[in-house]
Design an enzyme around this catalytic site. Structure first.
Site, PDB file in Angstrom:
ATOM      1  CG  ASP A  10      -2.168   0.877   1.001  1.00 19.76           C
ATOM      2  OD1 ASP A  10      -2.385   1.361  -0.139  1.00 19.76           O
ATOM      3  OD2 ASP A  10      -2.925   1.082   1.960  1.00 19.76           O
ATOM      4  N   GLY A  11       0.301   2.320  -0.498  1.00 14.66           N
ATOM      5  CA  GLY A  11       0.942   3.623  -0.482  1.00 14.66           C
ATOM      6  C   GLY A  11      -0.017   4.645   0.086  1.00 14.66           C
ATOM      7  CD  GLU A  48      -1.502   2.303  -3.473  1.00 11.50           C
ATOM      8  OE1 GLU A  48      -1.137   1.115  -3.290  1.00 11.50           O
ATOM      9  OE2 GLU A  48      -2.433   2.811  -2.830  1.00 11.50           O
ATOM     10  CG  ASP A  77      -5.657  -0.184  -1.116  1.00 10.85           C
ATOM     11  OD1 ASP A  77      -4.698   0.247  -1.804  1.00 10.85           O
ATOM     12  OD2 ASP A  77      -5.870   0.216   0.044  1.00 10.85           O
ATOM     13  CG  HIS A  94      -9.437   2.523   3.880  1.00  7.58           C
ATOM     14  ND1 HIS A  94      -8.399   2.786   4.752  1.00  7.58           N
ATOM     15  CD2 HIS A  94      -9.076   3.071   2.699  1.00  7.58           C
ATOM     16  CE1 HIS A  94      -7.468   3.468   4.116  1.00  7.58           C
ATOM     17  NE2 HIS A  94      -7.844   3.657   2.877  1.00  7.58           N
ATOM     18  CG  ASP A 103      -4.116   2.437   5.099  1.00  8.33           C
ATOM     19  OD1 ASP A 103      -3.898   3.168   4.118  1.00  8.33           O
ATOM     20  OD2 ASP A 103      -4.794   2.792   6.089  1.00  8.33           O
TER      21      ASP A 103
END
Length: 155
Positions: A11-12, A49, A71, A126, A136
């Site tokens: 994740d970024g 990302e 995501d 999320h 995250d």
């Protein structure tokens, strides 16, 4: 030759877009885990990302089968929808002939993919996915450190 099967959750995050950003990748092989993370002072979410996956792949010590969970529709769509192959074929230009953004990182990702068998999977962000929530949190922590001038570049 049987390759080790590794799960990667990547994740970024960015505080502002552009703004200070962070990335994180969790690598899991059986019971073993490794978390890599870092950030940049002035960047975009999409760049973070991409850096998460690039850095995760670079952390592997040997060729592996890697299931990447992200995501990011941007990242996953580049492979699932053939955007990346089209961009390469069109000289790193989009369908509207404008240059592809983040070309440097797409090329670095292609190089990092070289020795591995990689499959990308999209997960809803999320939404309570434990590993996605973990990376995250770490990506946002890295972005926050950058904002306060405390982070290091670890790519």
């Amino acid at each position: 030759m049987d390759l080790k099967r590794v799960e990667m959750y990547a994740d970024g995050a960015c505080l502002g877009n552009p703004g200070p950003g962070g990335w994180a990748a969790l690598l899991r092989y059986g019971e073993r885990e490794k978390l890599v993370s870092g950030g940049e002072d002035h960047t975009t979410n999409n760049r973070m990302e991409l850096l998460a996956v690039i850095s995760g792949l670079k952390a592997l010590k040997e060729p592996c089968r890697v299931d990447v969970f992200t995501d990011s529709r941007y990242l996953q769509g580049a492979f699932a929808k053939g955007w990346l192959e089209n961009w390469r074929t069109n000289g790193w230009r989009r369908a509207d002939r404008r240059p592809v953004e983040n070309q440097d990182l797409w090329q670095a990702l292609l190089q990092a993919l070289g020795t591995h068998q990689v499959e990308f999977h999209w997960v809803k962000g999320h939404a309570g996915h434990p590993e996605n929530e973990r990376v995250d949190r770490e990506a946002r922590r890295q972005a926050s450190l950058r904002k306060r001038g405390l982070g290091e570049n670890r790519t």
